[in-house]
Design a protein around this motif. Structure first.
Motif, PDB file in Angstrom:
ATOM      1  N   GLU A 256      32.148 -44.745 -15.369  1.00  0.00           N
ATOM      2  CA  GLU A 256      31.602 -45.823 -14.653  1.00  0.00           C
ATOM      3  C   GLU A 256      32.907 -46.593 -14.117  1.00  0.00           C
ATOM      4  O   GLU A 256      32.837 -47.053 -12.836  1.00  0.00           O
ATOM      5  CB  GLU A 256      30.952 -46.654 -15.470  1.00  0.00           C
ATOM      6  CG  GLU A 256      29.496 -46.198 -15.896  1.00  0.00           C
ATOM      7  CD  GLU A 256      28.614 -47.040 -16.915  1.00  0.00           C
ATOM      8  OE1 GLU A 256      27.539 -46.868 -16.903  1.00  0.00           O
ATOM      9  OE2 GLU A 256      29.606 -47.705 -17.774  1.00  0.00           O
ATOM     10  N   ALA A 257      33.790 -46.788 -14.871  1.00  0.00           N
ATOM     11  CA  ALA A 257      34.952 -47.654 -14.367  1.00  0.00           C
ATOM     12  C   ALA A 257      35.817 -46.642 -13.165  1.00  0.00           C
ATOM     13  O   ALA A 257      36.397 -47.502 -12.397  1.00  0.00           O
ATOM     14  CB  ALA A 257      35.908 -47.936 -15.543  1.00  0.00           C
ATOM     15  N   LYS A 258      35.903 -45.537 -13.461  1.00  0.00           N
ATOM     16  CA  LYS A 258      36.541 -44.705 -12.132  1.00  0.00           C
ATOM     17  C   LYS A 258      35.620 -44.746 -11.017  1.00  0.00           C
ATOM     18  O   LYS A 258      36.325 -44.813 -10.033  1.00  0.00           O
ATOM     19  CB  LYS A 258      36.311 -43.264 -12.702  1.00  0.00           C
ATOM     20  CG  LYS A 258      37.187 -42.170 -11.833  1.00  0.00           C
ATOM     21  CD  LYS A 258      38.481 -42.236 -11.696  1.00  0.00           C
ATOM     22  CE  LYS A 258      39.157 -41.153 -10.709  1.00  0.00           C
ATOM     23  NZ  LYS A 258      40.508 -41.236 -10.590  1.00  0.00           N
ATOM     24  N   ASP A 259      34.132 -44.891 -11.078  1.00  0.00           N
ATOM     25  CA  ASP A 259      33.394 -45.135  -9.895  1.00  0.00           C
ATOM     26  C   ASP A 259      33.540 -46.307  -9.338  1.00  0.00           C
ATOM     27  O   ASP A 259      33.308 -46.340  -7.861  1.00  0.00           O
ATOM     28  CB  ASP A 259      31.845 -44.578 -10.267  1.00  0.00           C
ATOM     29  CG  ASP A 259      31.691 -43.319 -10.689  1.00  0.00           C
ATOM     30  OD1 ASP A 259      32.445 -42.330 -10.184  1.00  0.00           O
ATOM     31  OD2 ASP A 259      30.657 -42.763 -10.962  1.00  0.00           O
ATOM     32  N   ALA A 260      33.799 -47.407  -9.772  1.00  0.00           N
ATOM     33  CA  ALA A 260      33.899 -48.737  -9.475  1.00  0.00           C
ATOM     34  C   ALA A 260      34.814 -49.023  -8.405  1.00  0.00           C
ATOM     35  O   ALA A 260      34.340 -49.315  -7.294  1.00  0.00           O
ATOM     36  CB  ALA A 260      34.177 -49.989 -10.786  1.00  0.00           C
ATOM     37  N   PRO A 261      35.925 -48.358  -8.460  1.00  0.00           N
ATOM     38  CA  PRO A 261      36.735 -48.467  -7.215  1.00  0.00           C
ATOM     39  C   PRO A 261      36.729 -47.651  -6.052  1.00  0.00           C
ATOM     40  O   PRO A 261      36.759 -47.942  -4.928  1.00  0.00           O
ATOM     41  CB  PRO A 261      38.350 -47.915  -7.837  1.00  0.00           C
ATOM     42  CG  PRO A 261      38.405 -48.356  -9.355  1.00  0.00           C
ATOM     43  CD  PRO A 261      36.801 -47.939  -9.635  1.00  0.00           C
ATOM     44  N   LEU A 262      35.896 -46.471  -6.366  1.00  0.00           N
ATOM     45  CA  LEU A 262      35.479 -45.683  -5.303  1.00  0.00           C
ATOM     46  C   LEU A 262      34.243 -46.327  -4.742  1.00  0.00           C
ATOM     47  O   LEU A 262      34.404 -46.247  -3.305  1.00  0.00           O
ATOM     48  CB  LEU A 262      34.900 -44.267  -5.979  1.00  0.00           C
ATOM     49  CG  LEU A 262      35.941 -43.362  -6.367  1.00  0.00           C
ATOM     50  CD1 LEU A 262      35.427 -42.173  -7.255  1.00  0.00           C
ATOM     51  CD2 LEU A 262      37.184 -43.063  -5.451  1.00  0.00           C
ATOM     52  N   ASP A 263      33.546 -47.155  -5.204  1.00  0.00           N
ATOM     53  CA  ASP A 263      32.364 -48.025  -4.340  1.00  0.00           C
ATOM     54  C   ASP A 263      33.136 -49.026  -3.614  1.00  0.00           C
ATOM     55  O   ASP A 263      32.655 -49.064  -2.386  1.00  0.00           O
ATOM     56  CB  ASP A 263      31.562 -48.433  -5.648  1.00  0.00           C
ATOM     57  CG  ASP A 263      30.765 -47.296  -6.158  1.00  0.00           C
ATOM     58  OD1 ASP A 263      30.639 -46.292  -5.891  1.00  0.00           O
ATOM     59  OD2 ASP A 263      30.071 -47.736  -7.274  1.00  0.00           O
ATOM     60  N   VAL A 264      34.433 -49.636  -4.081  1.00  0.00           N
ATOM     61  CA  VAL A 264      34.972 -50.455  -3.442  1.00  0.00           C
ATOM     62  C   VAL A 264      35.383 -49.768  -1.960  1.00  0.00           C
ATOM     63  O   VAL A 264      35.067 -50.352  -1.000  1.00  0.00           O
ATOM     64  CB  VAL A 264      36.101 -51.157  -4.071  1.00  0.00           C
ATOM     65  CG1 VAL A 264      36.890 -51.938  -3.306  1.00  0.00           C
ATOM     66  CG2 VAL A 264      35.468 -51.889  -5.314  1.00  0.00           C
ATOM     67  N   LEU A 265      36.076 -48.658  -2.127  1.00  0.00           N
ATOM     68  CA  LEU A 265      36.660 -47.972  -0.947  1.00  0.00           C
ATOM     69  C   LEU A 265      35.692 -47.686  -0.012  1.00  0.00           C
ATOM     70  O   LEU A 265      35.590 -47.724   1.368  1.00  0.00           O
ATOM     71  CB  LEU A 265      37.423 -46.675  -1.389  1.00  0.00           C
ATOM     72  CG  LEU A 265      38.698 -47.030  -1.930  1.00  0.00           C
ATOM     73  CD1 LEU A 265      39.328 -45.402  -2.525  1.00  0.00           C
ATOM     74  CD2 LEU A 265      39.706 -47.681  -0.853  1.00  0.00           C
ATOM     75  N   ALA A 266      34.415 -47.265  -0.549  1.00  0.00           N
ATOM     76  CA  ALA A 266      33.069 -46.853   0.334  1.00  0.00           C
ATOM     77  C   ALA A 266      32.653 -48.098   1.078  1.00  0.00           C
ATOM     78  O   ALA A 266      32.062 -48.048   2.433  1.00  0.00           O
ATOM     79  CB  ALA A 266      32.107 -46.339  -0.628  1.00  0.00           C
ATOM     80  N   LYS A 267      32.909 -49.456   0.597  1.00  0.00           N
ATOM     81  CA  LYS A 267      32.548 -50.542   1.481  1.00  0.00           C
ATOM     82  C   LYS A 267      33.816 -50.797   2.491  1.00  0.00           C
ATOM     83  O   LYS A 267      33.479 -51.639   3.424  1.00  0.00           O
ATOM     84  CB  LYS A 267      32.532 -51.831   0.421  1.00  0.00           C
ATOM     85  CG  LYS A 267      31.477 -51.529  -0.466  1.00  0.00           C
ATOM     86  CD  LYS A 267      31.642 -52.959  -1.221  1.00  0.00           C
ATOM     87  CE  LYS A 267      30.420 -53.044  -2.564  1.00  0.00           C
ATOM     88  NZ  LYS A 267      30.469 -54.177  -3.302  1.00  0.00           N
ATOM     89  N   GLY A 268      34.860 -50.159   2.583  1.00  0.00           N
ATOM     90  CA  GLY A 268      35.708 -50.242   3.495  1.00  0.00           C
ATOM     91  C   GLY A 268      36.755 -51.458   3.109  1.00  0.00           C
ATOM     92  O   GLY A 268      37.827 -51.811   3.684  1.00  0.00           O
TER      93      GLY A 268
END
Length: 74
Positions: free
Chosen positions: A33-45
């Motif tokens: 889950e913690a690995k996905d959290a920063p990927l979600d941030v990048l997806a927001k730009g």
């Protein structure tokens, strides 16, 4: 202080992710889950996330833009 999201993802081993981030309800995230959290941030730009609360923050280009220090009366 801020975290460069791309640098974070490139340099931190997955084993170190566990407990690094929390869900909105306060529960610690698993390593996955913690690995996905920063990927979600990048997806927001967003390229940067604040390390602590910051009222002068640019998520895309600079991170913390600085703060005016209060002058001490002498």
């Amino acid at each position: 202080m801020c975290i460069n999201v791309r640098g974070f993802l490139e340099n931190l081993p997955k084993k170190n992710y566990r407990g690094m981030f929390k869900h909105a309800d306060g529960r610690s995230m698993t390593a996955d889950e913690a690995k996905d959290a920063p990927l979600d941030v990048l997806a927001k730009g967003h390229n940067f996330i604040p390390y602590r609360n910051c009222n002068n923050f640019d998520f895309k280009e600079h991170g913390c833009m600085g703060h005016v220090k209060a002058e001490v009366a002498q």
